[in-house]
Design a protein around this motif. Structure first.
Motif, short mmCIF file in Angstrom:
data_model
loop_
_atom_site.label_atom_id
_atom_site.label_comp_id
_atom_site.label_asym_id
_atom_site.label_seq_id
_atom_site.Cartn_x
_atom_site.Cartn_y
_atom_site.Cartn_z
N CYS A 88 4.38 -3.04 -2.25
CA CYS A 88 4.77 -2.68 -3.61
C CYS A 88 3.85 -3.35 -4.62
O CYS A 88 3.45 -2.74 -5.63
CB CYS A 88 6.22 -3.06 -3.86
SG CYS A 88 7.42 -2.04 -2.98
N ASP A 89 3.51 -4.61 -4.38
CA ASP A 89 2.59 -5.31 -5.27
C ASP A 89 1.20 -4.69 -5.19
O ASP A 89 0.52 -4.53 -6.21
CB ASP A 89 2.54 -6.79 -4.89
CG ASP A 89 1.77 -7.62 -5.92
OD1 ASP A 89 2.10 -7.52 -7.11
OD2 ASP A 89 0.85 -8.36 -5.52
N SER A 141 1.03 -1.54 -7.23
CA SER A 141 0.87 -1.80 -8.67
C SER A 141 -0.57 -2.21 -8.99
O SER A 141 -1.09 -1.88 -10.06
CB SER A 141 1.86 -2.87 -9.14
OG SER A 141 1.54 -4.14 -8.60
N ALA A 149 -2.51 1.01 -9.07
CA ALA A 149 -2.22 1.74 -10.29
C ALA A 149 -3.03 1.16 -11.45
O ALA A 149 -3.64 1.91 -12.23
CB ALA A 149 -0.72 1.67 -10.60
N ARG A 150 -3.06 -0.15 -11.55
CA ARG A 150 -3.85 -0.80 -12.60
C ARG A 150 -5.33 -0.47 -12.45
O ARG A 150 -6.03 -0.21 -13.44
CB ARG A 150 -3.64 -2.32 -12.53
CG ARG A 150 -4.50 -3.12 -13.49
CD ARG A 150 -4.30 -4.62 -13.27
NE ARG A 150 -5.15 -5.43 -14.12
CZ ARG A 150 -6.42 -5.74 -13.84
NH1 ARG A 150 -6.99 -5.27 -12.72
NH2 ARG A 150 -7.13 -6.49 -14.66
N GLU A 172 8.05 6.73 -12.18
CA GLU A 172 7.79 5.43 -11.55
C GLU A 172 9.07 4.89 -10.94
O GLU A 172 10.16 5.03 -11.51
CB GLU A 172 7.25 4.44 -12.59
CG GLU A 172 6.90 3.07 -12.03
CD GLU A 172 6.34 2.13 -13.08
OE1 GLU A 172 7.13 1.35 -13.64
OE2 GLU A 172 5.12 2.21 -13.35
N ALA A 224 10.40 1.25 -9.40
CA ALA A 224 10.04 -0.17 -9.29
C ALA A 224 10.36 -0.71 -7.90
O ALA A 224 11.29 -0.25 -7.22
CB ALA A 224 10.78 -0.97 -10.34
N GLY A 238 6.17 -5.33 -8.15
CA GLY A 238 5.35 -4.14 -8.03
C GLY A 238 6.13 -2.84 -8.16
O GLY A 238 7.18 -2.77 -8.80
N ILE A 239 5.60 -1.78 -7.53
CA ILE A 239 6.20 -0.45 -7.60
C ILE A 239 6.29 0.17 -6.21
O ILE A 239 5.42 -0.04 -5.38
CB ILE A 239 5.39 0.48 -8.53
CG1 ILE A 239 3.93 0.56 -8.07
CG2 ILE A 239 5.49 0.04 -9.98
CD1 ILE A 239 3.08 1.57 -8.85
N ALA A 248 4.55 5.74 -8.03
CA ALA A 248 4.25 6.09 -9.41
C ALA A 248 3.42 7.36 -9.42
O ALA A 248 2.64 7.62 -8.48
CB ALA A 248 3.51 4.97 -10.13
N THR A 286 -1.11 1.20 1.10
CA THR A 286 -0.57 2.07 0.05
C THR A 286 -1.31 3.40 0.10
O THR A 286 -2.53 3.43 0.29
CB THR A 286 -0.74 1.42 -1.34
OG1 THR A 286 0.15 0.32 -1.45
CG2 THR A 286 -0.42 2.40 -2.45
#
Length: 375
Positions: free
Chosen positions: A140-141, A144, A147-148, A166, A168, A173-174, A177, A216
């Protein structure tokens, strides 16, 4: 003239030759005159869609001509400056011109790659989906972070980024998304990012400071514009509404504004939870059409099919790229073997080298396939 400078000039000229070939430089001005004549037709806007397409096509040609002529003129000007500086024994003028040529080489190489983005949907906007895979909180981290990375890359390109939905992560993290990224050639650049991305690092969530591997998945689909017809049978879909779990506020979890569309024949599920229910329906339907269109593109291209098959479950054996932060620093694309030790730069959105290598590989593979077909 120094050999290194001549090599730079030769590289720029090679890029110019490819640009000229893609542009069809011998007939470009004649085609532009034809566009201009059609634009002056008083009945042009009787068909708004056709007029808009004409204006887009004309602008694309104008930009391509300006790019080619600009690089060609800059090359000639700097060669002339170097020759003049050498004649007058002016080292400062020569150095400045050589520095300008180095920058021009980078620009020409970038435009050369952009010229290869000639697929029927390459110029379109794109949807980008990120889904955390095996690895729990770690993944999850990592999702994110990816995504960034893509948001930073899009900002560098001057593209517009809109969050579509999205979910969470439980601790950080997510989980997932979805973004819409708008700008010329957004899909063409990002399409090579579809697949599983693997991260190796010392976990910030592990008190024992052990090394962890996370996965991911990234999926990319072109936004289907008005010129591409995709029919969706209403009997083939189910539309559900549900309560959005947003960032807070008095309306969160009080109205069923989020929308989920399920396409039964393919099993595709798309969601949107950022706007009103009416807007969410429109966004989700566009996303569904984009997914269906991508499936059609996959059928037409063996190379894209291969990439699509690689984008399976987010876990071992399916990754297209590895990002190693410990015990050494390295990002390596497993399709092209392109690698860089500038992990910080990559995670801050410096992706053009990785994308360009994949694009060049895809184009060379397509050329070989075309040659075999012709043979």
């Amino acid at each position: 003239m120094r050999a290194e400078t001549q090599n730079t000039i030769d590289a720029i000229q090679t890029s110019l030759d490819l640009l000229a070939q893609r542009l069809g430089v011998e007939t470009a001005q004649h085609r532009l005159e034809e566009f201009n004549a059609r634009v002056e037709d008083p009945n042009l806007w009787d068909d708004a869609e056709a007029a808009q397409k004409l204006m887009r096509d004309r602008q694309t040609l104008v930009d391509a001509i300006a790019t080619y002529e600009g690089i060609k003129q800059d090359l000639a000007d700097n060669i002339e400056l170097i020759e003049l500086g050498e004649m007058e024994d002016d080292a400062e003028v020569v150095a400045e011109a050589e520095q300008a040529l180095t920058k021009l080489q980078s620009k020409a190489a970038e435009k050369e790659l952009e010229a290869l983005l000639d697929g029927e949907a390459d110029a379109n906007d794109t949807f980008l989906e990120i889904n955390a895979g095996a690895g729990g909180t770690e993944s999850c981290d990592w999702a994110s972070m990816l995504a960034r990375m893509y948001i930073r890359w899009a900002e560098r390109k001057g593209y517009k980024v809109e969050l579509q939905s999205e979910s969470a992560g439980d601790e950080a993290g997510i989980k997932s998304a979805s973004y819409k990224i708008s700008g010329h050639n957004a899909y063409g650049w990002l399409k090579s990012e579809s697949g599983v991305h693997r991260l190796v690092r010392i976990s910030p969530f592990d008190s024992a400071a052990k090394r962890h591997t996370s996965f991911t998945s990234v999926k990319v689909y072109p936004v289907v514009d008005d010129n591409i017809e995709i029919e969706v049978n209403p009997a083939d879909i189910r539309i559900d509404t549900y309560r959005s779990s947003g960032a807070g506020g008095q309306h969160v979890n009080t109205t069923d504004s989020a929308v989920r569309i399920t396409h039964h024949p393919t099993g595709i599920v798309v969601t949107s939870s950022e706007k009103s229910q009416h807007q969410n329906r429109d966004i989700a339907m566009k996303a569904l059409k984009s997914r269906l269109y991508q499936m059609e593109l996959d059928k037409r291209s063996a190379l894209v099919n291969e990439a699509h098959e690689n984008a399976g479950d987010a876990g071992w054996g399916n990754q297209i790229r590895s990002y190693v932060l410990q015990p050494y620093q390295m990002v390596k694309d497993l399709r092209t073997n392109y690698e860089t030790s500038d992990t910080k730069g990559v995670l801050d959105g410096d992706l053009d080298g990785l994308m360009g290598a994949t694009l060049a590989l895809a184009v060379s593979g397509k050329s070989r396939a075309d040659a075999q077909a012709d043979g």
